[in-house]
Design an enzyme around this catalytic site. Structure first.
Site, mmCIF file in Angstrom:
data_model
loop_
_atom_site.group_PDB
_atom_site.id
_atom_site.type_symbol
_atom_site.label_atom_id
_atom_site.label_comp_id
_atom_site.label_asym_id
_atom_site.label_seq_id
_atom_site.Cartn_x
_atom_site.Cartn_y
_atom_site.Cartn_z
ATOM 1 N N LYS A 44 4.014 -8.464 -0.251
ATOM 2 C CA LYS A 44 3.727 -7.048 -0.577
ATOM 3 C C LYS A 44 5.017 -6.223 -0.501
ATOM 4 C CE LYS A 44 0.347 -6.302 2.534
ATOM 5 N NZ LYS A 44 -0.691 -5.547 3.262
ATOM 6 N N LYS A 46 6.612 -5.654 2.066
ATOM 7 C CA LYS A 46 6.528 -4.861 3.295
ATOM 8 C C LYS A 46 7.058 -5.746 4.419
ATOM 9 C CE LYS A 46 2.979 -1.749 4.022
ATOM 10 N NZ LYS A 46 1.611 -1.299 4.266
HETATM 11 N N1 C2G Z 1 -4.325 4.342 5.661
HETATM 12 C C1 C2G Z 1 -4.906 5.612 5.676
HETATM 13 N N2 C2G Z 1 -4.134 6.691 5.939
HETATM 14 C C2 C2G Z 1 -2.799 6.539 6.179
HETATM 15 C C3 C2G Z 1 -2.213 5.260 6.169
HETATM 16 C C4 C2G Z 1 -3.002 4.157 5.903
HETATM 17 O O1 C2G Z 1 -6.128 5.755 5.446
HETATM 18 N N3 C2G Z 1 -2.061 7.654 6.443
HETATM 19 C C5 C2G Z 1 -5.198 3.198 5.357
HETATM 20 C C6 C2G Z 1 -4.796 2.474 4.075
HETATM 21 O O2 C2G Z 1 -5.342 3.136 2.941
HETATM 22 C C7 C2G Z 1 -5.405 1.094 4.289
HETATM 23 C C8 C2G Z 1 -5.330 0.919 5.820
HETATM 24 O O3 C2G Z 1 -5.097 2.228 6.376
HETATM 25 O O4 C2G Z 1 -6.776 1.097 3.893
HETATM 26 C C9 C2G Z 1 -4.214 -0.009 6.222
HETATM 27 O O5 C2G Z 1 -3.015 0.493 5.670
HETATM 28 P P1 C2G Z 1 -1.727 -0.502 5.643
HETATM 29 O O6 C2G Z 1 -1.576 -1.115 6.979
HETATM 30 O O7 C2G Z 1 -0.608 0.245 5.018
HETATM 31 O O8 C2G Z 1 -2.241 -1.643 4.678
HETATM 32 P P2 C2G Z 1 -1.819 -1.934 3.154
HETATM 33 O O9 C2G Z 1 -0.369 -2.212 3.067
HETATM 34 O O10 C2G Z 1 -2.401 -0.827 2.360
HETATM 35 O O11 C2G Z 1 -2.545 -3.336 2.898
HETATM 36 O O12 C2G Z 1 -5.257 -6.509 0.672
HETATM 37 C C10 C2G Z 1 -5.093 -5.128 1.001
HETATM 38 C C11 C2G Z 1 -3.780 -4.901 1.704
HETATM 39 O O13 C2G Z 1 -3.603 -5.822 2.770
HETATM 40 C C12 C2G Z 1 -3.718 -3.459 2.213
#
Ligand code: C2G
Length: 130
Positions: A44, A46
């Site tokens: 990703k 990341k």
């Molecule tokens: N999130 C949120 N508000 C934020 C940051 C994150 O609601 N300020 C939510 C994201 O939308 C996601 C969850 O928290 O639903 C986890 O975010 P991340 O850890 O950044 O995950 P991500 O990189 O989006 O990975 O297969 C799906 C992926 O693994 C999602």
């Protein structure tokens, strides 16, 4: 028994993550979380500060989370939904529309993302201090 499923990296947990996990859990009776492996994160583009084991321990300590399992591929969601008998798939709305194909297997909900906080911003402010 209604099971909710969601996925994420959940590195350096903050209120955005907690808001998402709380709202997801409140939709049912059990919340299972696919936690991105370190290798999947690399895919990703990341890099998490905390490795998978650390992120798993933190996530498992959250009252809203009932089970954490590794997310290794984009394609595993359908088998996960079947394995855990998930009734609702939930993600933040920064993913709006990206997982609509899962509607064939369970309800798909995108919840409002918590504004003005992200792990990226936290990491940037940490770097700025050094
Ligand atoms: N999130 C949120 N508000 C934020 C940051 C994150 O609601 N300020 C939510 C994201 O939308 C996601 C969850 O928290 O639903 C986890 O975010 P991340 O850890 O950044 O995950 P991500 O990189 O989006 O990975 O297969 C799906 C992926 O693994 C999602």
């Amino acid at each position: 028994m209604k099971t909710i499923i969601t996925y994420g990296t959940f590195d350096i947990l903050h209120r955005g993550h907690i808001n998402l996990l709380r709202r997801a859990r409140e939709l049912g009776d059990k919340l299972v979380v696919g936690l991105s492996s370190d290798e999947f994160n690399a895919g990703k583009h990341k890099s998490s500060l905390l490795n998978y084991e650390n992120r798993k321990i933190v996530l498992e300590s959250i009252r809203y989370v009932d089970h954490v399992f590794p997310e290794d591929t984009w394609e595993q969601k359908i088998q996960d939904i079947k394995k855990y008998g998930a009734d609702i798939f939930v993600m933040g709305d920064d993913w709006e529309g990206k997982f609509d194909h899962l509607r064939e297997y369970c309800e798909v909900l995108y919840l409002g993302r918590t504004p003005s906080i992200s792990t990226t911003e936290i990491k940037t402010s940490l770097n700025d201090e050094n």
